[in-house]
Design a protein around this motif. Structure first.
Motif: not given
Length: 360
Positions: A203-212, A285-301
């Motif tokens: 809810p904290e991440e989505t509360k201010d989203w303008d969906i359209e 999610w496990d940090g093996t992606g690209y470009p920044n190898k972000l992991k878990g909730q460090d990846i923007p929702l």
């Protein structure tokens, strides 16, 4: 018309008073006379005077009764009335003013005083009408302001969406992708976001989203592919390691493209979403992606949501390097990526709504 004399109707049962009054006013105003209230009402059927001078003591219908009749009808209620009368007692004046008269002048009439009072009251009446007109215009403007804003906003949004769609389709064409990948990806993102919000998840991440705006901005998630070679984008087989590394930079380039646009405009919320989609939809999610190898909730929702919608459509679509998977096969692959490639919470959401994805 400019310079046209204002019409004044003078009502008095004494012909001498009417004659005197007409002679006094004729240089400045057009004057009509009426010997009775009945004659006044007859004149008003075809004339709207700027002001009525009304005697009080008249046979049949006196001045008080006449003003009551005038004020009871919408077409005459706003005509200013000045009482001219021999009655000088305070109660009589109060009665006249209480019935709606704007002034009460006692006879015998002092010419200069009558002329000045008429001048002042006509000026006040003119200003009142101007104020009413301006108020009405302001009210009309206020009533229609939101409509005008909405129309302008819709026009801008339609133009913006058309430009985005054209750019996105250009990317699809270069990528040799058919079947409206962008449109289906938008639908998938909307399905996932609606389910998140309905179940109060993140809810904290989505509360201010303008969906359209958010849904429109996701069209730019692969905009960086504009700078990727056709030999890579349209290669029918598996990419080499070097080719794959070149392909991966489309996320970084996509972010740079959006940032350049961001420097030249104030549409910050739209570009904020677009930049997130472009930069993070290939993080894992496990940090093996690209470009920044972000992991878990460090990846923007938004990137985690796009990852599922984008991969699902890629799986069920024909590509130069693969056949199309069936819907059950695609669901199985995404389910197996729970906690490794994909956010486990979002995979659970996807599994609840996977039939909606099938119907896209």
């Amino acid at each position: 018309m400019e310079g046209e004399k204002s019409l004044i109707i003078m009502v008095d049962d004494n012909p001498a008073n009417l004659r005197i009054g007409k002679n006094l006013l004729a240089d400045r105003y057009t004057v009509a006379t009426a010997p009775s209230a009945e004659k006044l009402f007859s004149l008003l059927e075809n004339n709207t005077p700027a002001l009525i001078l009304l005697d009080v003591d008249m046979p049949d219908i006196n001045g008080y009764e006449a003003i009551k009749a005038l004020k009871s009808k919408p077409e005459t209620a706003n005509i200013p009335v000045i009482f001219l009368t021999a009655r000088s007692e305070a109660d009589a004046e109060l009665a006249g003013l209480s019935l709606g008269a704007i002034d009460y002048i006692t006879k015998p009439i002092q010419p200069s005083l009558l002329l000045k009072r008429i001048e002042v009251h006509l000026l006040v009446e003119k200003q009142r009408r101007m104020l009413e007109k301006q108020t009405a215009e302001l009210q009309f403007f206020n009533d229609n302001l939101q409509k005008m804003i909405d129309e302008k906003t819709n026009n801008i949004m339609e133009l913006q969406n058309a430009l985005l769609r054209t750019m996105a389709e250009l990317v699809e064409y270069r990528d040799d992708i058919t079947g409206k990948h962008i449109e289906r990806t938008q639908k998938g993102i909307r399905i996932l976001i609606n389910e998140l919000i309905a179940n109060n998840i993140y809810p904290e991440e989505t509360k201010d989203w303008d969906i359209e705006i958010l849904i429109q901005s996701c069209q730019l998630h692969d905009v960086g592919k504009i700078f990727i070679s056709d030999n890579i984008l349209r290669k029918p087989g598996k990419l080499s390691n070097d080719e794959y590394e070149d392909m991966k930079i489309h996320t970084h380039i996509g972010k740079q493209i959006v940032e350049k646009v961001e420097m030249m405009t104030q549409v910050s919320s739209f570009l904020k979403y677009a930049k997130i989609f472009a930069a993070s939809h290939h993080e894992k999610w496990d940090g093996t992606g690209y470009p920044n190898k972000l992991k878990g909730q460090d990846i923007p929702l938004l990137g985690r949501i796009m990852a599922i919608a984008d991969v699902y459509d890629a799986l069920v679509s024909v590509r130069p390097y693969k056949k199309a998977y069936t819907h059950p096969e695609a669901v199985k692959i995404i389910s197996e990526g729970r906690g490794t490639q994909f956010d486990p919470v979002l995979v659970d959401i996807f599994l609840r709504v996977e039939k909606q994805f099938k119907d896209m």
